[in-house]
Design an enzyme around this catalytic site. Structure first.
Site, PDB file in Angstrom:
ATOM      1  N   GLU A 171      -1.149  -9.564   3.640  1.00 51.84           N
ATOM      2  CA  GLU A 171      -1.925  -9.074   4.777  1.00 51.84           C
ATOM      3  C   GLU A 171      -3.398  -8.982   4.389  1.00 51.84           C
ATOM      4  O   GLU A 171      -3.719  -8.470   3.326  1.00 51.84           O
ATOM      5  CB  GLU A 171      -1.386  -7.695   5.185  1.00 51.84           C
ATOM      6  CG  GLU A 171      -2.100  -7.100   6.365  1.00 51.84           C
ATOM      7  CD  GLU A 171      -2.111  -8.049   7.549  1.00 51.84           C
ATOM      8  OE1 GLU A 171      -1.031  -8.365   8.071  1.00 51.84           O
ATOM      9  OE2 GLU A 171      -3.207  -8.491   7.952  1.00 51.84           O
ATOM     10  N   GLU A 175      -9.019  -2.215   7.893  1.00 53.73           N
ATOM     11  CA  GLU A 175      -8.966  -1.047   8.763  1.00 53.73           C
ATOM     12  C   GLU A 175     -10.283  -0.979   9.528  1.00 53.73           C
ATOM     13  O   GLU A 175     -11.341  -1.291   9.002  1.00 53.73           O
ATOM     14  CB  GLU A 175      -8.753   0.216   7.928  1.00 53.73           C
ATOM     15  CG  GLU A 175      -7.365   0.251   7.322  1.00 53.73           C
ATOM     16  CD  GLU A 175      -7.183   1.374   6.314  1.00 53.73           C
ATOM     17  OE1 GLU A 175      -7.988   2.311   6.313  1.00 53.73           O
ATOM     18  OE2 GLU A 175      -6.231   1.284   5.519  1.00 53.73           O
ATOM     19  N   PHE A 287     -20.218  -8.624   2.277  1.00 53.94           N
ATOM     20  CA  PHE A 287     -19.860  -7.903   1.045  1.00 53.94           C
ATOM     21  C   PHE A 287     -20.996  -7.939   0.021  1.00 53.94           C
ATOM     22  O   PHE A 287     -20.767  -8.001  -1.167  1.00 53.94           O
ATOM     23  CB  PHE A 287     -18.539  -8.439   0.452  1.00 53.94           C
ATOM     24  CG  PHE A 287     -17.348  -7.981   1.239  1.00 53.94           C
ATOM     25  CD1 PHE A 287     -16.580  -6.925   0.783  1.00 53.94           C
ATOM     26  CD2 PHE A 287     -17.028  -8.559   2.457  1.00 53.94           C
ATOM     27  CE1 PHE A 287     -15.501  -6.457   1.523  1.00 53.94           C
ATOM     28  CE2 PHE A 287     -15.966  -8.100   3.210  1.00 53.94           C
ATOM     29  CZ  PHE A 287     -15.191  -7.057   2.748  1.00 53.94           C
ATOM     30  N   LEU A 288     -22.217  -7.955   0.525  1.00 55.69           N
ATOM     31  CA  LEU A 288     -23.387  -7.943  -0.356  1.00 55.69           C
ATOM     32  C   LEU A 288     -24.271  -6.739  -0.051  1.00 55.69           C
ATOM     33  O   LEU A 288     -25.488  -6.823  -0.210  1.00 55.69           O
ATOM     34  CB  LEU A 288     -24.203  -9.229  -0.180  1.00 55.69           C
ATOM     35  CG  LEU A 288     -23.832 -10.437  -1.046  1.00 55.69           C
ATOM     36  CD1 LEU A 288     -24.904 -11.521  -0.936  1.00 55.69           C
ATOM     37  CD2 LEU A 288     -23.631 -10.061  -2.514  1.00 55.69           C
ATOM     38  N   CYS A 298      -6.947  -0.268  -0.930  1.00 56.91           N
ATOM     39  CA  CYS A 298      -6.557  -1.566  -1.489  1.00 56.91           C
ATOM     40  C   CYS A 298      -7.352  -2.005  -2.718  1.00 56.91           C
ATOM     41  O   CYS A 298      -6.758  -2.363  -3.731  1.00 56.91           O
ATOM     42  CB  CYS A 298      -6.653  -2.639  -0.412  1.00 56.91           C
ATOM     43  SG  CYS A 298      -5.411  -2.400   0.864  1.00 56.91           S
ATOM     44  N   LYS A 358     -14.866   4.021   4.677  1.00 56.87           N
ATOM     45  CA  LYS A 358     -15.781   3.133   5.394  1.00 56.87           C
ATOM     46  C   LYS A 358     -15.764   3.526   6.864  1.00 56.87           C
ATOM     47  O   LYS A 358     -14.907   4.323   7.269  1.00 56.87           O
ATOM     48  CB  LYS A 358     -15.382   1.672   5.202  1.00 56.87           C
ATOM     49  CG  LYS A 358     -14.067   1.296   5.862  1.00 56.87           C
ATOM     50  CD  LYS A 358     -13.866  -0.202   5.790  1.00 56.87           C
ATOM     51  CE  LYS A 358     -12.622  -0.606   6.546  1.00 56.87           C
ATOM     52  NZ  LYS A 358     -12.407  -2.029   6.564  1.00 56.87           N
ATOM     53  N   ARG A 365      -8.290   7.282   1.380  1.00 61.36           N
ATOM     54  CA  ARG A 365      -7.741   6.918   0.074  1.00 61.36           C
ATOM     55  C   ARG A 365      -8.841   6.325  -0.801  1.00 61.36           C
ATOM     56  O   ARG A 365      -9.543   5.415  -0.401  1.00 61.36           O
ATOM     57  CB  ARG A 365      -6.564   5.935   0.252  1.00 61.36           C
ATOM     58  CG  ARG A 365      -5.342   6.619   0.849  1.00 61.36           C
ATOM     59  CD  ARG A 365      -4.206   5.661   1.102  1.00 61.36           C
ATOM     60  NE  ARG A 365      -4.405   4.845   2.285  1.00 61.36           N
ATOM     61  CZ  ARG A 365      -3.476   4.025   2.798  1.00 61.36           C
ATOM     62  NH1 ARG A 365      -2.301   3.908   2.207  1.00 61.36           N
ATOM     63  NH2 ARG A 365      -3.729   3.317   3.882  1.00 61.36           N
TER      64      ARG A 365
HETATM   65  P1  NAD Z   1       0.660   3.364   4.637  1.00 60.40           P
HETATM   66  O1  NAD Z   1       0.849   4.340   3.567  1.00 60.40           O
HETATM   67  O2  NAD Z   1      -0.314   3.608   5.729  1.00 60.40           O
HETATM   68  O3  NAD Z   1       2.061   3.072   5.347  1.00 60.40           O
HETATM   69  C1  NAD Z   1       3.266   2.924   4.657  1.00 60.40           C
HETATM   70  C2  NAD Z   1       4.375   3.470   5.530  1.00 60.40           C
HETATM   71  O4  NAD Z   1       5.622   3.187   4.915  1.00 60.40           O
HETATM   72  C3  NAD Z   1       4.316   4.990   5.714  1.00 60.40           C
HETATM   73  O5  NAD Z   1       4.309   5.294   7.107  1.00 60.40           O
HETATM   74  C4  NAD Z   1       5.591   5.495   5.043  1.00 60.40           C
HETATM   75  O6  NAD Z   1       6.132   6.636   5.670  1.00 60.40           O
HETATM   76  C5  NAD Z   1       6.486   4.273   5.185  1.00 60.40           C
HETATM   77  N1  NAD Z   1       7.617   4.252   4.252  1.00 60.40           N
HETATM   78  C6  NAD Z   1       7.631   4.531   2.928  1.00 60.40           C
HETATM   79  N2  NAD Z   1       8.901   4.420   2.456  1.00 60.40           N
HETATM   80  C7  NAD Z   1       9.672   4.054   3.493  1.00 60.40           C
HETATM   81  C8  NAD Z   1      11.059   3.783   3.627  1.00 60.40           C
HETATM   82  N3  NAD Z   1      11.892   3.868   2.600  1.00 60.40           N
HETATM   83  N4  NAD Z   1      11.526   3.435   4.841  1.00 60.40           N
HETATM   84  C9  NAD Z   1      10.695   3.352   5.902  1.00 60.40           C
HETATM   85  N5  NAD Z   1       9.372   3.594   5.826  1.00 60.40           N
HETATM   86  C10 NAD Z   1       8.876   3.945   4.641  1.00 60.40           C
HETATM   87  O7  NAD Z   1       0.325   1.981   3.894  1.00 60.40           O
HETATM   88  P2  NAD Z   1      -0.561   0.764   4.467  1.00 60.40           P
HETATM   89  O8  NAD Z   1      -1.998   1.054   4.315  1.00 60.40           O
HETATM   90  O9  NAD Z   1      -0.027   0.345   5.786  1.00 60.40           O
HETATM   91  O10 NAD Z   1      -0.212  -0.357   3.372  1.00 60.40           O
HETATM   92  C11 NAD Z   1       1.050  -0.983   3.326  1.00 60.40           C
HETATM   93  C12 NAD Z   1       0.957  -2.147   2.348  1.00 60.40           C
HETATM   94  O11 NAD Z   1       0.034  -3.123   2.860  1.00 60.40           O
HETATM   95  C13 NAD Z   1       0.439  -1.757   0.962  1.00 60.40           C
HETATM   96  O12 NAD Z   1       1.090  -2.538   0.006  1.00 60.40           O
HETATM   97  C14 NAD Z   1      -1.024  -2.136   1.030  1.00 60.40           C
HETATM   98  O13 NAD Z   1      -1.553  -2.454  -0.228  1.00 60.40           O
HETATM   99  C15 NAD Z   1      -0.996  -3.367   1.905  1.00 60.40           C
HETATM  100  N6  NAD Z   1      -2.237  -3.615   2.639  1.00 60.40           N
HETATM  101  C16 NAD Z   1      -2.906  -2.577   3.220  1.00 60.40           C
HETATM  102  C17 NAD Z   1      -4.075  -2.835   3.943  1.00 60.40           C
HETATM  103  C18 NAD Z   1      -4.848  -1.706   4.577  1.00 60.40           C
HETATM  104  O14 NAD Z   1      -5.987  -1.947   4.995  1.00 60.40           O
HETATM  105  N7  NAD Z   1      -4.314  -0.516   4.693  1.00 60.40           N
HETATM  106  C19 NAD Z   1      -4.544  -4.143   4.073  1.00 60.40           C
HETATM  107  C20 NAD Z   1      -3.822  -5.177   3.482  1.00 60.40           C
HETATM  108  C21 NAD Z   1      -2.667  -4.895   2.764  1.00 60.40           C
END
Ligand code: NAD
Length: 469
Positions: A171, A175, A287-288, A298, A358, A365
């Site tokens: 992904e 955000e 990003f500069l 992330c 941001k 986080r």
């Molecule tokens: P987040 O913490 O916002 O969401 C994760 C969700 O998973 C939570 O709602 C949590 O309750 C749920 N969860 C955990 N264990 C679970 C289970 N056993 N069953 C069901 N649900 C469960 O995380 P996020 O920011 O959405 O990131 C998710 C992934 O995507 C990460 O690996 C992150 O690195 C990646 N990612 C995040 C972004 C970003 O901008 N936030 C962008 C790209 C990639």
């Protein structure tokens, strides 16, 4: 298509909602009962511009269907495609905590049946090789539910076993602009060993790849936007693409911050330098922006994870380590700028404009604001804070952080010895500085995001300190 998204956070909720908007039937699953209850009532538990409206459009069934549940088994069984979008937060070692991915992979295995084959898609950012690991865990989940009868001396008939493929679909959404990033991405990356899995995901994403959907009001399509490139590759390369992309972006920011620090020594202005080098098409202007450094869920964790993976393979990732170190120091340079201006920090009142890592998100986080606030508090300052969106989340998530939360920038500036712009929210760019200066004890403005013109701030009577200028 029938889709199940496990993990309804920043990534899972946006992915599920956008796929439903495109006409798929989506079930979003989470193990947080409060989150599922809120979503069931049509309330979005995170701040993401446009998401609430898009969710309501989907829940009004004007598109595909969108449901929320804690019942993983039903969601997985109905699905053709199962997304894993749970968190992979950093451990103190720098490695990602994979316990949520592990639990979900086993649970998927336990839920699979033989009614149809499914594609299990890793959308969480995971170390290289996790696709293979997830496949193993799913198989173990299947075996735990359908144990091979003892004494038969042979494996159960393969036809009785559920069929599935594991794919990686990293992904890249940001955000704050997550819906547009999902509907109009620069590319979609799919890594899998099986052509069938790739074909199913290509079909799932066809409306985005070919841009055949009617844009939602919350995310209009830019005029020139055309077909989206699809990168199909092997599992390991797809996983590596995600880490490499984030490592590159984080390095680009650390690079310009290092240039800013040199600019300060030699009397150059990093804003001019950034413009001058960004116009080079090989470099690009994004990003500069020099400032307090990167944060968020992330960059820190992904760069640390990649460094850790490299070391596991006996490679010393010098550039990645420098990227992390420059960023860590950059936050502390903001505190040093305050020391330079105020000399004594103890007993001073510092106002932080912005807490979120941001603008346009409530995500805290690894936010620079938290490090800066903690350091100032340790040094004996009183720290006041304002953020248009993230204050409630900050109060909830950091109950022991002794911040004085203010309802607006005026309340924040009252009797402050210095203001620090930590997050470049648009509302701060529009601030009228003169009335703020009038109610401060000393008119020090540390602009850690270079949002103000030094000349304008100085004309309003501020001692202005930017980054790299
Ligand atoms: P987040 O913490 O916002 O969401 C994760 C969700 O998973 C939570 O709602 C949590 O309750 C749920 N969860 C955990 N264990 C679970 C289970 N056993 N069953 C069901 N649900 C469960 O995380 P996020 O920011 O959405 O990131 C998710 C992934 O995507 C990460 O690996 C992150 O690195 C990646 N990612 C995040 C972004 C970003 O901008 N936030 C962008 C790209 C990639």
């Amino acid at each position: 298509m029938n889709v199940c998204v496990i993990g309804t956070g920043y990534v899972g909720l946006v992915t599920g909602t956008c796929l439903a908007y495109l006409g798929h039937d989506v079930t979003c699953i989470d193990n947080d009962p409060e989150k599922i209850a809120q979503l069931g009532r049509g309330q979005v538990p995170i701040y993401e511009p446009g998401l609430s409206d898009l969710l309501q459009t989907c829940q009004a069934r004007l598109t595909g269907t969108l449901g929320f549940t804690m019942d993983l088994d039903d969601g997985v069984r109905a699905a053709d495609v199962v997304f894993v979008a749970v968190g992979t937060p950093p451990l103190p070692t720098g490695d990602p905590d994979l316990q949520y991915v592990e639990a979900v992979a086993r649970a998927i295995g336990g839920a699979l049946d033989t009614a149809k084959p499914r594609v299990i898609v890793n959308k969480s950012t995971v170390p290289i090789g996790s696709g293979n690991w997830v496949e193993m865990l799913v198989r173990e989940g299947i075996a735990a539910r359908q144990p091979v009868p003892s004494g038969t001396g042979r494996l159960a008939d393969q036809a009785d076993r559920p069929r599935f493929w594991v794919a990686s679909n990293p992904e890249f959404l940001r955000e704050g602009s997550a819906i547009a990033d999902t509907l109009y991405p620069d590319r979609i990356v799919i890594g899998a060993a099986d052509a069938e899995a790739i074909a199913i995901l290509r079909q799932l994403y066809a409306p985005i790849l070919e841009q055949t959907f009617a844009p939602p009001a919350v995310a209009p399509r830019a005029e020139q936007f055309g077909a989206v490139p699809l990168v199909t590759t092997d599992l390991a390369s797809a996983e590596m693409i995600k880490y490499a992309a984030n490592a590159f972006l984080a390095t680009k920011i650390s690079f310009i911050n290092e240039m800013a620090n040199i600019c300060e020594k030699v009397g150059a202005d990093v804003v001019e330098v950034s413009r001058g080098i960004g116009l080079d098409a090989r470099i690009g202007h994004r990003f500069l922006n020099a400032g307090a450094g990167w944060g968020g869920s992330c960059f820190g964790k992904d760069v640390s994870a990649l460094a850790s993976i490299a070391q596991e393979y006996h490679y010393e990732p010098q550039l990645l380590k420098a990227t992390i170190e420059v960023n860590r120091e950059q936050r502390m340079r903001i505190v040093q700028k305050l020391q330079d201006q105020l000399k004594i920090i103890k007993g001073k009142t510092i106002g932080l404009l912005g807490l979120a890592f941001k603008p346009n998100t409530d995500d805290l986080r690894d936010a620079p604001s938290l490090d800066i606030a903690q350091t100032l508090l340790r040094m004996g300052a009183r720290v006041k804070a304002h953020d248009p969106i993230a204050m409630e989340a900050c109060r909830r998530q950091n109950p022991s952080l002794d911040l004085t939360y203010c309802t607006d920038p005026t309340e924040l500036a009252w009797e402050c010895d210095a203001l620090v712009v930590v997050t470049e929210w648009e509302v701060y760019r529009q601030l009228d500085l003169a009335p703020l200066k009038a109610i401060m004890r000393t008119p020090v403005l540390v602009d850690a995001r270079n949002v103000f013109s030094p000349a304008v701030a100085q004309a309003q009577g501020f001692h202005y300190v930017g980054v790299g200028r």
